[in-house]
Design a protein around this motif. Sequence first.
Motif, PDB file in Angstrom:
ATOM      1  N   SER A  49     -16.744   9.947   8.408  1.00 49.26           N
ATOM      2  CA  SER A  49     -16.060  10.650   9.488  1.00 49.26           C
ATOM      3  C   SER A  49     -14.805  11.386   9.042  1.00 49.26           C
ATOM      4  O   SER A  49     -14.162  12.063   9.852  1.00 49.26           O
ATOM      5  N   THR A  50     -14.430  11.286   7.784  1.00 50.46           N
ATOM      6  CA  THR A  50     -13.250  12.025   7.313  1.00 50.46           C
ATOM      7  C   THR A  50     -13.547  13.510   7.156  1.00 50.46           C
ATOM      8  O   THR A  50     -12.628  14.313   7.012  1.00 50.46           O
ATOM      9  N   TRP A  51     -14.835  13.878   7.178  1.00 48.44           N
ATOM     10  CA  TRP A  51     -15.226  15.278   7.102  1.00 48.44           C
ATOM     11  C   TRP A  51     -15.304  15.862   8.505  1.00 48.44           C
ATOM     12  O   TRP A  51     -15.743  15.197   9.456  1.00 48.44           O
ATOM     13  N   THR A  52     -14.922  17.110   8.666  1.00 52.46           N
ATOM     14  CA  THR A  52     -14.935  17.798   9.955  1.00 52.46           C
ATOM     15  C   THR A  52     -16.147  18.715  10.046  1.00 52.46           C
ATOM     16  O   THR A  52     -16.401  19.513   9.145  1.00 52.46           O
ATOM     17  N   PHE A  53     -16.886  18.578  11.146  1.00 54.49           N
ATOM     18  CA  PHE A  53     -18.080  19.405  11.348  1.00 54.49           C
ATOM     19  C   PHE A  53     -17.664  20.856  11.616  1.00 54.49           C
ATOM     20  O   PHE A  53     -16.800  21.131  12.448  1.00 54.49           O
ATOM     21  N   ILE A  54     -18.330  21.800  10.928  1.00 54.13           N
ATOM     22  CA  ILE A  54     -18.065  23.227  11.125  1.00 54.13           C
ATOM     23  C   ILE A  54     -19.261  23.923  11.762  1.00 54.13           C
ATOM     24  O   ILE A  54     -19.138  24.614  12.764  1.00 54.13           O
TER      25      ILE A  54
END
Length: 453
Positions: free
Chosen positions: A221-226
């Motif tokens: 979850s540390t990655w942000t969806f683009i």
Amino acid sequence: MVNVCRFIVAPTFIFSGFVKAVDPLGTQYKIQDYLEALGMGDALPDWVTLGTSVLLAALEFILGVLLLFAIHRRTVSKVIVVFLAIMTAITLWLALANPVSDCGCFGDAIHLTNWQTFGKNVVLLAMAVVIMLWPLKMLRFISKTNQWIVINYTALFILAISAWCLYTLPLFDFRPYHVGADIRAGMEIPEGEKPPQYETTFILEKDGEQKEFTLDEYPDSTWTFIDSKTVMTEEGYVPPIHDFILETVDEGVDITDSLLSAPGYTFLLVSPLLENANDSYFGTIDQLYEYAKDHGYGFYGVTSSGDEAINRWRDLTGAEYPFCHADRTMLKTVIRSNPGLLLLKGGVVIRKWSHNQLPELDEKSLPLERHELGKLPEDSVPRKIATILLWFALPLFLLTLADRLWAWTRWLKRKKGAKKGQGARSKGQEAEDMEQEADIKEQGAGSKEQENS
């Protein structure tokens, strides 16, 4: 020969323009596909592509009606030839380069391959050239003095249809997510057919760096969806619905099967892009969420936008309902509204609403099991077609009938007066008689002198 070509080209233009007019957003999306294929995806703002969509549909419909009634025969026949010449050149490029799989010439009503579309345009262009060479051979259905009524009424009708379908939803829904459609059945592959292989790629960002991940590689979850995109990696039988995949925003869990198999009701607030969504009705949306929560119904926001846009929407509207990610193209196909509301039960589409016509359900409303909105509507395609005929075709038919009777009566009176020797007539009267007689015999195109009169 001229009139046979006319009675083929005119209905084709009328049908093509009408199916575009009832789905202006669908035509807009197709125009944007063309621009992206040309590397000009951001060259024009949305209002320009939408306006082009509405005007293109109106132009085709009006040209078809004018050709059918033989109004402004010379001008209309030339404009149609120019129009078809341009479209034939475009479809030749589509057939050779294949930048998009469907030209969208008949909207979602009829799908043709690019080569089929090119062949269709070649045939229509040849017929249009025949009409243009001998335009005065077209039989007129209405006299010149009343042609302005047909022109104005046709333009007003088709523009009103587009405006109404933009405010609500398409009058005729030709897509696989129409009301009454079973999404699970639409995803099934017949026995013996080889299914195509797809791969969904997620574009995520972390510390200013964007990377692509497959579903199996989905990070923490540390990655942000683009964004996300789904591509076919191996051809096979493509069912009508093949990209309906919903994944929770927080965990990336696929909830498609559980949602479609749920026996109860589920609301889906669909927004292809939350950045462009209309937020004027967030109070009604929040009220619907409370209603769903009170009665144990599912309620999800579904979008292709990233976490930043979702958080902005939550801050702006106070939304507490969970969000899911889905393919943007699929969401645009599901409903022509941003946002739009979908009601499912057991995978069947029960109702669809534009954000301009959201249902008003609150704590005092009956549960959907006993509410009219929880059942499939009774409106049918034949009834809608009858309504269109009543509002458009019938008035023009009555106008044509009245015009012919009026012209016939005047012609008979003048013939009767001439036999009784009621004086010599002026040259102007004789010219007027010639036009009336030509109209009655529907031979107004027989000669240039009759046309000038």
